[in-house]
Motif scaffolding. Structure first.
Motif, PDB file in Angstrom:
ATOM      1  N   ARG A  33       0.854  -1.183   0.000  1.00  0.00           N
ATOM      2  CA  ARG A  33       0.000   0.000   0.000  1.00  0.00           C
ATOM      3  C   ARG A  33       0.887   1.227   0.000  1.00  0.00           C
ATOM      4  NH1 ARG A  33      -1.760   3.847   3.124  1.00  0.00           N
ATOM      5  NH2 ARG A  33      -3.852   4.614   2.893  1.00  0.00           N
ATOM      6  N   LEU A  34       0.576   2.198  -0.838  1.00  0.00           N
ATOM      7  CA  LEU A  34       1.327   3.450  -0.912  1.00  0.00           C
ATOM      8  C   LEU A  34       0.887   4.382   0.209  1.00  0.00           C
ATOM      9  CD1 LEU A  34       3.358   5.094  -2.720  1.00  0.00           C
ATOM     10  CD2 LEU A  34       1.324   6.159  -3.698  1.00  0.00           C
ATOM     11  N   LEU A  35       1.833   4.826   1.033  1.00  0.00           N
ATOM     12  CA  LEU A  35       1.549   5.834   2.057  1.00  0.00           C
ATOM     13  C   LEU A  35       1.747   7.190   1.406  1.00  0.00           C
ATOM     14  CD1 LEU A  35       0.899   6.365   5.078  1.00  0.00           C
ATOM     15  CD2 LEU A  35       3.362   6.540   5.429  1.00  0.00           C
ATOM     16  N   SER A  36       0.706   7.973   1.330  1.00  0.00           N
ATOM     17  CA  SER A  36       0.785   9.263   0.636  1.00  0.00           C
ATOM     18  C   SER A  36       1.439  10.321   1.520  1.00  0.00           C
ATOM     19  CB  SER A  36      -0.621   9.729   0.246  1.00  0.00           C
ATOM     20  OG  SER A  36      -1.318  10.192   1.394  1.00  0.00           O
ATOM     21  N   PRO A  37       1.964  11.376   0.903  1.00  0.00           N
ATOM     22  CA  PRO A  37       2.518  12.480   1.687  1.00  0.00           C
ATOM     23  C   PRO A  37       1.472  13.097   2.633  1.00  0.00           C
ATOM     24  CG  PRO A  37       3.268  12.647  -0.572  1.00  0.00           C
ATOM     25  CD  PRO A  37       2.232  11.544  -0.534  1.00  0.00           C
ATOM     26  N   ARG A  38       0.226  13.164   2.211  1.00  0.00           N
ATOM     27  CA  ARG A  38      -0.838  13.707   3.065  1.00  0.00           C
ATOM     28  C   ARG A  38      -1.047  12.830   4.302  1.00  0.00           C
ATOM     29  NH1 ARG A  38      -6.069  15.539   0.210  1.00  0.00           N
ATOM     30  NH2 ARG A  38      -4.667  17.250  -0.155  1.00  0.00           N
ATOM     31  N   GLU A  39      -1.071  11.505   4.102  1.00  0.00           N
ATOM     32  CA  GLU A  39      -1.212  10.594   5.238  1.00  0.00           C
ATOM     33  C   GLU A  39       0.003  10.685   6.165  1.00  0.00           C
ATOM     34  OE1 GLU A  39      -3.667   6.790   3.587  1.00  0.00           O
ATOM     35  OE2 GLU A  39      -1.717   7.198   2.649  1.00  0.00           O
ATOM     36  N   THR A  66       3.733   4.714  -7.740  1.00  0.00           N
ATOM     37  CA  THR A  66       5.072   5.270  -7.927  1.00  0.00           C
ATOM     38  C   THR A  66       5.675   5.398  -6.543  1.00  0.00           C
ATOM     39  OG1 THR A  66       4.394   6.486  -9.903  1.00  0.00           O
ATOM     40  CG2 THR A  66       6.415   7.225  -8.792  1.00  0.00           C
ATOM     41  N   PHE A  67       6.785   4.695  -6.317  1.00  0.00           N
ATOM     42  CA  PHE A  67       7.400   4.708  -4.996  1.00  0.00           C
ATOM     43  C   PHE A  67       8.896   4.479  -5.122  1.00  0.00           C
ATOM     44  CE2 PHE A  67       6.124   0.390  -5.866  1.00  0.00           C
ATOM     45  CZ  PHE A  67       7.157  -0.400  -5.397  1.00  0.00           C
ATOM     46  N   ASP A  68       9.604   4.695  -4.022  1.00  0.00           N
ATOM     47  CA  ASP A  68      11.058   4.577  -4.008  1.00  0.00           C
ATOM     48  C   ASP A  68      11.520   3.278  -3.373  1.00  0.00           C
ATOM     49  OD1 ASP A  68      11.263   7.085  -5.120  1.00  0.00           O
ATOM     50  OD2 ASP A  68      11.794   8.096  -3.248  1.00  0.00           O
ATOM     51  N   ILE A  69      12.550   2.701  -3.974  1.00  0.00           N
ATOM     52  CA  ILE A  69      13.334   1.657  -3.324  1.00  0.00           C
ATOM     53  C   ILE A  69      14.410   2.432  -2.561  1.00  0.00           C
ATOM     54  CG2 ILE A  69      14.902  -0.292  -3.627  1.00  0.00           C
ATOM     55  CD1 ILE A  69      12.064  -1.001  -4.422  1.00  0.00           C
ATOM     56  N   ILE A  70      14.590   2.119  -1.296  1.00  0.00           N
ATOM     57  CA  ILE A  70      15.448   2.903  -0.405  1.00  0.00           C
ATOM     58  C   ILE A  70      16.689   2.086  -0.064  1.00  0.00           C
ATOM     59  CG2 ILE A  70      15.548   3.993   1.871  1.00  0.00           C
ATOM     60  CD1 ILE A  70      12.385   4.245   1.536  1.00  0.00           C
ATOM     61  N   GLN A  71      17.858   2.670  -0.286  1.00  0.00           N
ATOM     62  CA  GLN A  71      19.112   1.965  -0.023  1.00  0.00           C
ATOM     63  C   GLN A  71      19.717   2.405   1.306  1.00  0.00           C
ATOM     64  OE1 GLN A  71      22.633   2.770  -2.452  1.00  0.00           O
ATOM     65  NE2 GLN A  71      22.865   0.556  -2.639  1.00  0.00           N
ATOM     66  N   ALA A  94       9.628  -2.090   1.437  1.00  0.00           N
ATOM     67  CA  ALA A  94       8.402  -1.743   2.151  1.00  0.00           C
ATOM     68  C   ALA A  94       8.613  -1.905   3.645  1.00  0.00           C
ATOM     69  CB  ALA A  94       7.258  -2.645   1.697  1.00  0.00           C
ATOM     70  N   VAL A  95       7.805  -1.194   4.405  1.00  0.00           N
ATOM     71  CA  VAL A  95       7.779  -1.328   5.861  1.00  0.00           C
ATOM     72  C   VAL A  95       6.316  -1.519   6.259  1.00  0.00           C
ATOM     73  CG1 VAL A  95       8.303  -0.244   8.079  1.00  0.00           C
ATOM     74  CG2 VAL A  95       9.798   0.185   6.107  1.00  0.00           C
ATOM     75  N   VAL A 119       8.661  -3.060  13.570  1.00  0.00           N
ATOM     76  CA  VAL A 119       8.227  -2.888  12.189  1.00  0.00           C
ATOM     77  C   VAL A 119       8.746  -4.071  11.383  1.00  0.00           C
ATOM     78  CG1 VAL A 119       8.026  -0.370  12.237  1.00  0.00           C
ATOM     79  CG2 VAL A 119      10.221  -1.411  11.627  1.00  0.00           C
ATOM     80  N   VAL A 120       8.010  -4.421  10.331  1.00  0.00           N
ATOM     81  CA  VAL A 120       8.386  -5.512   9.448  1.00  0.00           C
ATOM     82  C   VAL A 120       8.867  -4.883   8.145  1.00  0.00           C
ATOM     83  CG1 VAL A 120       7.572  -7.552   8.206  1.00  0.00           C
ATOM     84  CG2 VAL A 120       6.717  -7.061  10.517  1.00  0.00           C
ATOM     85  N   VAL A 121      10.139  -5.157   7.804  1.00  0.00           N
ATOM     86  CA  VAL A 121      10.780  -4.514   6.659  1.00  0.00           C
ATOM     87  C   VAL A 121      11.068  -5.555   5.580  1.00  0.00           C
ATOM     88  CG1 VAL A 121      12.725  -3.081   5.923  1.00  0.00           C
ATOM     89  CG2 VAL A 121      11.858  -2.878   8.262  1.00  0.00           C
ATOM     90  N   ASP A 122      10.587  -5.297   4.359  1.00  0.00           N
ATOM     91  CA  ASP A 122      10.893  -6.145   3.210  1.00  0.00           C
ATOM     92  C   ASP A 122      12.144  -5.586   2.550  1.00  0.00           C
ATOM     93  OD1 ASP A 122       8.565  -7.451   3.809  1.00  0.00           O
ATOM     94  OD2 ASP A 122       7.464  -6.739   2.056  1.00  0.00           O
ATOM     95  N   ILE A 123      13.185  -6.422   2.429  1.00  0.00           N
ATOM     96  CA  ILE A 123      14.438  -5.953   1.842  1.00  0.00           C
ATOM     97  C   ILE A 123      14.932  -6.898   0.763  1.00  0.00           C
ATOM     98  CG2 ILE A 123      15.135  -4.881   4.019  1.00  0.00           C
ATOM     99  CD1 ILE A 123      17.383  -7.098   4.073  1.00  0.00           C
TER     100      ILE A 123
END
Length: 144
Positions: A33-39, A66-71, A94-95, A119-123
């Motif tokens: 699920r995309l967490l929006s900037p507003r949320e 549209t989302f980022d993969i974070i390194q 994802a988290v 938190v559960v992190v998908d890496i």
């Protein structure tokens, strides 16, 4: 290419951690699920941290998201991230089943988690592909 990589990641994560919780309202077939900037702006600030420095690795456009993969660029010594086994170069997808359109939204989400929670992190581990994707549970502590 990116779409196939993301789909392989989603399937790999689902296969390696079927008992982990999924988002209640998924925005795509992989359960994210995309967490929006507003949320994110409405989230409480609880000063949560997992002890990682990060940067945007790659922008993904898939299934209308549209989302980022974070390194991970740095892991603070003795932090929850270090204890959970993060390595420099690991890619956070994802988290808690949420993906993030920016680093600011990612930081707001982590910062909103109460110290003592998890938190559960998908890496995708550093230097590896989606086939080696895994799910890590990380404790949240209070930012110093």
């Amino acid at each position: 290419m990116t779409r196939h990589r993301l789909m392989a990641l989603g399937f790999a994560v689902l296969l390696t951690a079927p008992a982990a919780p999924h988002a209640a309202f998924a925005d795509n077939a992989m359960g994210y699920r995309l967490l929006s900037p507003r949320e994110a702006a409405a989230l409480p600030s609880r000063r949560g941290t997992i002890g990682l420095n990060v940067r945007r690795q790659e922008r993904i456009v898939d299934s209308g998201l549209t989302f980022d993969i974070i390194q991970v660029t740095h892991i603070r010594r003795n932090s929850p991230g270090a204890r959970a086994g993060f390595k420099v170069g690991d890619q956070i997808v994802a988290v808690d089943g949420q993906v993030f359109p920016s680093l600011a939204v990612f930081a707001a989400y982590i910062g909103s988690r109460p110290p003592g929670s998890r938190v559960v992190v998908d890496i995708m581990p550093a230097g590896r592909g989606p086939e080696q994707a895994r799910r890590i549970t990380v404790a949240v502590e209070r930012a110093g």
